[in-house]
Design an enzyme around this catalytic site. Structure first.
Site, short mmCIF file in Angstrom:
data_model
loop_
_atom_site.label_atom_id
_atom_site.label_comp_id
_atom_site.label_asym_id
_atom_site.label_seq_id
_atom_site.Cartn_x
_atom_site.Cartn_y
_atom_site.Cartn_z
N LYS B 79 0.89 -1.09 0.05
CA LYS B 79 -0.05 -0.01 0.03
C LYS B 79 0.94 1.34 0.03
O LYS B 79 1.96 1.27 0.73
CB LYS B 79 -0.98 0.13 1.12
CG LYS B 79 -2.03 1.17 1.19
CD LYS B 79 -2.84 1.06 2.46
CE LYS B 79 -3.91 1.97 2.62
NZ LYS B 79 -4.60 2.12 3.72
N SER B 154 -9.65 2.70 3.01
CA SER B 154 -8.90 3.27 2.17
C SER B 154 -7.96 2.24 1.20
O SER B 154 -7.15 2.69 0.23
CB SER B 154 -8.10 4.16 2.89
OG SER B 154 -6.84 3.23 3.75
N SER B 178 -10.04 0.01 7.11
CA SER B 178 -9.50 0.03 5.72
C SER B 178 -8.80 -1.01 5.04
O SER B 178 -8.56 -1.08 3.96
CB SER B 178 -8.57 1.34 5.77
OG SER B 178 -8.86 2.46 5.88
#
Lengths: 97, 486
Positions: B79, B154, B178
């Protein structure tokens, strides 16, 4: 509590974020909704009297005042700007030992 | 070799061990999929095939001598808020659009040492603030199951990428759901580990007391492989803790007898989409088939977790993001202005709308006149919530809830931020209490996957993975792939 443009403007200045008039209007609406939501915990008795026992002692708080020019002047007063170097000259640290 | 993206990690390891495929070929296969499909869904924002293949060549060279670790040669996507020296670390923000980290996050170092091949970085909501991946500076990520739907957030880029077969493994980070919410929307298994189980060193902070890195993959077993790598105590993170567990080995055991799962009776108070209710009911039945017993529990503070979260997280974010002012990191407004103007203009131009909104909320709840009314009270509520969970875990082993009350929603579905925030209701309590929680696919609604969530007690991550592993062996939900990406 109801938020208006003046409060939002003040908060944004504390956060070093400039908002346009349009953004302030939009954010004021959002903010009132958000604070309505988070306000639901204001009505609950959570035994806040013993909060330090639960969360640890709080640090002393500063006033919510935006200090502008004095802060910059203070920084500048610590060191002279050198045109040739294009930078501030920081006094040398003298090691007394 | 075809359809390598539908193979489990266990199968890919066997292919490498038996020399049926090299790390170079495997990496090349996944890089080709990114090159072919990424323009459709915008899931990967940093990618360089040469960097990926260089790593693969080195791993192949190592393997010719001796294959020393199970995941050698397996590709992974990180990420884009996890610092890596191989690619930029942008946090999905203009503020860090050109930021090149000078060091690796602890997690990245562990993955490198294991021989995992970092093939790129995934798109995300700006500074991890969002539930739909609509706030990234680099554009929306599309859900590979249906392009009109969001992938969640997210860690939506990571979820979409793994679902589309760009890599068998990805890292995510979870501050309020997330990892779990995008896993639910994209048909993956995503684990938010116990707070402290995985080092946050090198994770760009959103809300430090809630942030946690975790694995995202098709199955619980695949997640367990990554957990074996990333759960190593790190002296550079003072909240990091020792977690002595062989996750993959633990999964091989049968489920212990007499497992009890609690279902909060408060679920009835919330509006849950009928498709999610149906999948939830079927999940209960499938788990009963594994000899699991269900009990009704009360989690009365659950509803209050949402306002508490939206006080604590913005408070921490306003503090953590104060460092982005043009002086040290990333974007700087250029011009003949004073120091304060540089700060303000840099932050005004560098941050997106949602980030600004949360910073200003944080500034408000931490201000002198209101700190006691909001921030201190929210901390107190967290304490009460922890006590409530402690009681619950004295009578049951896990808690089952839907991950989120709807399947993946359409872009711009929510008209104001509070509606969007309310979608995090079921995932937030685990973050506020530092508990491990896992989302796994539990059904389908048309083309869209639906997830369920299990929450466990501290450092019971391995038990969560084990139960989901056995559920997946029994149901096979994790073996379904999006139509256009098979």
């Amino acid at each position: 509590m109801v938020f208006d443009a003046k409060i939002i403007n003040n908060l944004s200045k504390l956060a070093f974020i400039d908002l346009s008039d349009h953004e302030i209007v939009s954010l004021t609406d959002d903010f009132n909704r958000i604070v309505d939501m988070i306000d639901s915990i204001s009505d609950i008795d959570l035994c806040v009297d013993d909060i330090d026992a639960k969360t640890g002692p709080s640090a002393p708080l500063r006033n919510d005042i935006i200090e502008h020019t004095p802060f910059v002047d203070q920084i500048k007063s610590f060191s002279q700007f050198d045109e040739n170097l294009n930078s501030f000259v920081v006094p040398k640290v003298v090691d007394k030992n | 070799m075809k359809n390598l993206h539908t193979q489990s990690i266990r199968e890919l390891i066997k292919l490498i061990e038996n020399r049926l495929i090299s790390a170079y070929e495997l990496t090349s296969y996944f890089c080709d999929r990114i090159q072919t499909y990424n323009s459709k869904i915008n899931a990967v924002i940093s990618f360089d095939k040469d960097i990926a293949l260089d790593q693969a060549k080195q791993i192949d060279h190592r393997i010719t001598k001796k294959k020393s670790s199970p995941l050698q040669g397996i590709p992974i996507l990180q990420k884009d808020l996890i610092c890596s020296t191989k690619f930029k670390t942008t946090c999905g923000s203009k503020m860090l659009a050109n930021y090149q980290s000078p060091f690796n996050a602890h997690v990245v170092n562990l993955c490198d040492a294991e021989g995992l091949i970092e093939i790129g970085k995934t798109n995300m909501d700006e500074f991890a603030m969002g539930s739909s991946n609509e706030t990234s500076y680099f554009g929306n990520v599309l859900n590979p199951w249906e392009h009109t739907r969001v992938p969640g957030g997210s860690s939506g880029g990571a979820a979409a990428a793994v679902a589309a077969g760009f890599a068998p493994l990805a890292t995510g980070s979870d501050t309020g759901g997330s990892i779990r919410q995008p896993s639910s929307f994209c048909g993956l298994t995503g684990l938010k580990p116990t707070y402290g189980a995985v080092s946050r060193n090198g994770l760009i902070a959103f809300a430090s007391s809630l942030d946690q890195i975790g694995p995202m993959a098709k199955s619980a077993e695949d997640c367990a492989y990554l957990m074996d790598v990333i759960t190593k105590k790190d002296p550079k993170d003072s909240t990091s803790q020792q977690y002595d567990m062989q996750f993959v080995d633990y999964l091989k055991n049968d489920i212990p007898p007499k497992i009890k799962i609690g279902i909060p009776k408060e679920l009835k108070n919330f509006t849950i989409d009928s498709s999610v209710e149906k999948a939830f009911g079927e999940t209960v039945q499938s788990l009963k088939g594994l000899n699991v017993e269900f009990v009704e529990i009360s989690l009365s503070s659950m509803e209050l977790a949402l306002p508490a979260y939206y006080i604590i997280a913005p408070a921490e974010c306003s503090s953590n993001l104060a460092r982005y002012n043009g002086a040290l990191f990333g974007y700087r407004h250029e011009g003949d202005n004073s120091l304060q103007e540089m700060y303000s203009k840099t932050r005004t131009e560098g941050f997106g709308k949602e980030v600004k909104r949360r910073i200003i909320i944080g500034t408000f709840v931490l201000s002198k006149g209101f700190q006691g009314q909001y921030y201190q009270k929210a901390l107190s509520l967290c304490h009460n919530l922890k006590m409530e969970f402690k009681k619950i875990f004295s009578i049951c082993d896990f808690i089952l809830t839907p991950t989120i009350s709807t399947p993946a929603f359409e872009f711009n579905a929510y008209k104001n931020p509070v509606e969007m925030y309310q979608s995090d209701l079921f995932t937030i309590p685990a973050n506020l209490c530092g508990l491990p929680a896992i989302s796994f696919q539990a059904g389908m609604h048309g083309k869209l996957p639906i997830g369920a969530q299990l929450i466990g007690n501290h450092f019971k991550d391995h038990e969560l993975l084990q139960l989901v592993h056995h559920f997946q062996k029994a149901t096979g939900w994790h073996e379904i792939y999006p139509e256009d990406y098979q």
